[in-house]
Design a protein around this motif. Structure first.
Motif, PDB file in Angstrom:
ATOM      1  N   GLY A  38       0.772  -1.225   0.000  1.00 60.52           N
ATOM      2  CA  GLY A  38       0.000   0.000   0.000  1.00 60.52           C
ATOM      3  C   GLY A  38       0.806   1.278   0.000  1.00 60.52           C
ATOM      4  N   CYS A  39       2.059   1.198  -0.387  1.00 63.18           N
ATOM      5  CA  CYS A  39       2.890   2.391  -0.478  1.00 63.18           C
ATOM      6  C   CYS A  39       3.974   2.153  -1.527  1.00 63.18           C
ATOM      7  N   ALA A  40       4.628   3.229  -1.940  1.00 63.48           N
ATOM      8  CA  ALA A  40       5.759   3.091  -2.848  1.00 63.48           C
ATOM      9  C   ALA A  40       6.958   2.587  -2.047  1.00 63.48           C
ATOM     10  N   VAL A  41       7.647   1.570  -2.579  1.00 67.28           N
ATOM     11  CA  VAL A  41       8.747   0.941  -1.846  1.00 67.28           C
ATOM     12  C   VAL A  41       9.986   0.854  -2.726  1.00 67.28           C
ATOM     13  N   SER A  42      11.083   1.378  -2.206  1.00 69.31           N
ATOM     14  CA  SER A  42      12.386   1.184  -2.841  1.00 69.31           C
ATOM     15  C   SER A  42      13.246   0.314  -1.941  1.00 69.31           C
ATOM     16  N   VAL A  43      14.043  -0.556  -2.556  1.00 69.44           N
ATOM     17  CA  VAL A  43      14.926  -1.427  -1.792  1.00 69.44           C
ATOM     18  C   VAL A  43      16.376  -1.046  -2.072  1.00 69.44           C
ATOM     19  N   ASP A 291       1.729  -2.027   9.875  1.00 67.18           N
ATOM     20  CA  ASP A 291       1.166  -0.685  10.055  1.00 67.18           C
ATOM     21  C   ASP A 291       0.985  -0.016   8.698  1.00 67.18           C
ATOM     22  N   ARG A 292       0.153  -0.621   7.856  1.00 69.68           N
ATOM     23  CA  ARG A 292      -0.042  -0.111   6.500  1.00 69.68           C
ATOM     24  C   ARG A 292      -0.559   1.326   6.496  1.00 69.68           C
ATOM     25  N   GLU A 293      -1.418   1.676   7.449  1.00 70.09           N
ATOM     26  CA  GLU A 293      -1.982   3.026   7.472  1.00 70.09           C
ATOM     27  C   GLU A 293      -0.890   4.081   7.646  1.00 70.09           C
TER      28      GLU A 293
END
Length: 326
Positions: A38-43, A291-293
């Motif tokens: 549910g969010c933009a994720v960079s690794v 804690d997606r929110e």
């Protein structure tokens, strides 16, 4: 910013001491992870190097400073990854390396330490007992004791990850960092607070090894009698006071995650990103899952800090052996 033991100029100078094979590791937005989070994720992939963890950034700095000394020798206590990194850095510079580890550490880590030609001594206890033995060896033999997180080189070497993160455009809203002894968290946190203070620095630790997080929350050293987590790389019981002082300056938050979330994070990284990681490296993903929110609509970076995982254990946790998947 309140002062820490770390220094941004030294972190920048550390890049010149580190073998380039450990620098500028892959950093990319992993869109395949995002539907489940549910969010933009960079690794930030700190596994794409000869020791498959971030630890060599610090040991390279230590070994560089020792290489020209007379009869250089070092000893360290390690859960596995620091020992591999110190062995690698020492082998190429003619440094005699002794690693003290728990005999219960993952066999894949112990075997790799031996393969890198370090002397390996095993103790029956955990990492804290290994530290005590390493101190005794250093005193008896009169050699350099490498203390992860206490030695500034380990923190400032890890801080070079932060330099690479802040060079990215656009900037992240938050960076999730696995928290054990604190070297990576304080190193990256120092850079972010100096160069990108708007980025939230969030440390993540297992609920079964909460000593540093509890210490951060209470602003005093809190120890535990035992640990109970699959994330062996962050399973310390006795925080170092000086490291806690640094962490209190640079960390915005410290959270604890459940074992089930760590395993779910490992599975997500395998299934969606094709990444085989050790439990400590999945802590950031675990924090988002719990804690997606908090992270919804934000761009979050997570440091994938190690991939030295026992195949049999990995199969038990994730349900697939590493060699069976890309």
């Amino acid at each position: 910013m309140q002062e820490t033991r770390l220094d941004l100029a030294r972190i920048r100078a550390a890049r010149r001491m580190i073998d380039p094979v450990f620098l500028d590791t892959p950093l990319y937005r992993c869109e395949a992870l995002e539907p489940g989070l549910g969010c933009a994720v960079s690794v930030k992939l700190e596994t794409a190097n000869p020791v498959r963890s971030f630890k060599a950034r610090g040991t390279e700095v230590i070994a560089s400073s020792l290489a020209d000394t007379r009869s250089p020798a070092v000893v360290c206590a390690s859960a596995g990854n620091l020992g591999q990194a110190l062995a690698w850095s020492g082998r190429g510079r003619g440094i005699d390396v002794t690693v003290v580890a728990s005999r219960f550490a993952p066999a894949v880590k112990l075997d790799r330490i031996r393969a890198l030609e370090a002397k390996l001594e095993l103790v029956d206890g955990d990492i804290e007992e290994a530290r005590e033995r390493a101190v005794a060896i250093a005193r008896h033999d009169g050699i350099r004791l490498v203390e992860d997180s206490l030695d500034l080189e380990t923190c400032e070497g890890a801080g070079t990850i932060g330099l690479e993160l802040v060079a990215t455009e656009p900037a992240f809203d938050a960076v999730l960092i696995a928290l054990g002894g604190g070297a990576m968290a304080t190193g990256i946190g120092e850079v972010l607070k100096a160069c990108a203070p708007e980025v939230e620095v969030i440390c993540v630790q297992p609920l079964g090894a909460p000593a540093m997080t509890r210490s951060w929350r209470e602003r005093r050293v809190v120890t535990t009698d035992s640990t109970d987590t699959i994330a062996d790389g962050v399973a310390g019981r006795r925080p170092i006071p000086a490291v806690l002082d640094d962490l209190l300056v640079v960390a915005d938050d410290a959270v604890l995650v459940q074992e089930a979330s760590i395993i779910a994070g490992m599975r997500l990284l395998l299934d969606r990103a094709g990444l085989v990681v050790e439990p400590s490296a999945a802590l950031g993903i675990a924090a988002i899952l719990e804690d997606r929110e908090r992270f919804a609509g934000r761009h979050v970076a997570t440091v994938v800090c190690g991939s030295n995982v026992d195949p049999a254990a990995y199969q038990r946790w994730v349900g697939a052996a590493p060699q069976q998947r890309p």
